[in-house]
Design a protein around this motif. Sequence first.
Motif, PDB file in Angstrom:
ATOM      1  N   SER A  65      29.847  18.264  19.012  1.00 23.39           N
ATOM      2  CA  SER A  65      29.370  19.100  20.114  1.00 23.39           C
ATOM      3  C   SER A  65      30.497  20.006  20.583  1.00 23.39           C
ATOM      4  O   SER A  65      31.613  19.974  20.065  1.00 23.39           O
ATOM      5  N   HIS A  66      30.176  20.842  21.603  1.00 18.37           N
ATOM      6  CA  HIS A  66      31.178  21.660  22.271  1.00 18.37           C
ATOM      7  C   HIS A  66      31.397  21.132  23.685  1.00 18.37           C
ATOM      8  O   HIS A  66      30.507  20.543  24.276  1.00 18.37           O
ATOM      9  N   ASN A  79      36.572  27.295  19.671  1.00 22.03           N
ATOM     10  CA  ASN A  79      35.570  28.088  18.943  1.00 22.03           C
ATOM     11  C   ASN A  79      35.720  29.538  19.388  1.00 22.03           C
ATOM     12  O   ASN A  79      35.165  29.955  20.408  1.00 22.03           O
ATOM     13  N   TYR A  90      35.661  27.196  24.696  1.00 22.98           N
ATOM     14  CA  TYR A  90      35.052  25.914  24.362  1.00 22.98           C
ATOM     15  C   TYR A  90      35.789  25.344  23.159  1.00 22.98           C
ATOM     16  O   TYR A  90      36.235  26.086  22.275  1.00 22.98           O
ATOM     17  N   LYS A  92      35.647  22.507  19.919  1.00 23.99           N
ATOM     18  CA  LYS A  92      34.748  21.720  19.082  1.00 23.99           C
ATOM     19  C   LYS A  92      35.140  20.255  19.172  1.00 23.99           C
ATOM     20  O   LYS A  92      36.320  19.913  19.075  1.00 23.99           O
TER      21      LYS A  92
END
Length: 314
Positions: A65-66, A79, A90, A92
């Motif tokens: 997810s982020h 990212n 954000y 990863k």
Amino acid sequence: MIATPQPTQRSQSKSGGGHDRPDWLKPDELARLSSIELRARGVVEGFLQGLHRSPFIGYSVEFSSHRRYGPGDDLRHVNWKLFARQRKLYVKEFDAETNLNLYLFVDASRSMQCKVEGAMTKHEYAATLAAAFAALAIKQRDAVGLGLFDDGVRQYLDPSAKPGRWEDCLSLLSTRPESNVTALSKSLEQAAALARHRGVVVILSDLVDGDVEGIKKGLQQLRHRGHEVIVFHLLDPFERYLAESGRYRVLDMEGPAELTTNMESIRADYLKKIEHWCDQLDEACLHQGVDRIELTTDQPPTAALVDYLVKRAT
């Protein structure tokens, strides 16, 4: 509990514990490092031979997810394409990151140098268990952090799963920081601040601190940050059960106090007080959902590690 007894009939024995070695290690530190490494390897090998599988969660590098970027996050995991679209940072997250961050905090205060009837000093025992835990976690490619504390966290390695992390841990465990008096409340508070990402926090200490409420509050801070907390309470067999008889000179390892006494005259009262102390610690840990594992340093570290991790896996 914070004393080193010295029988009047005999002298107390004391003891000080790879790969690429740092150039700055002194000969005595190198000897301690080698000793810790050999013991830890023996513990790990015995553990792996005794189990069909490790209870640590397996490693995976699949994207999960982020989450929003936070101070201390690795910029390699940002990212940048998402940043270009949303102008927000954000990172990863991968399964490997969410599986386990292992934080090891080892008591290096003066009282941990006690050795009377144990196979090694309490600090040597703690260092052996810490190195074994680190080796097992690294085998699963989990991130390992390590701190040494006495009246505060003196030295600290941020969690990492990079090659050479075990050697870093061994080098730190072989050093001797300023061994002052124990201040667990302060040390646990600092540990909570250092352990930024949720994981498993392992405390290895004799818990020699009269402030049980302070210990409780320190554990509460760690739990509030979402950590699973495990406390290995390490004692020399003599200070846990005391000799049944004999005249001993008792030295306070964290102060100037000294007393010569007959064990027969104090043992019954001493055992009541130490049981009460352990009960208080049990209650403090239980209230916070923390495991307290009491060990004496005459118990083989391999058996102690296997017993706990088997229980953890079931």
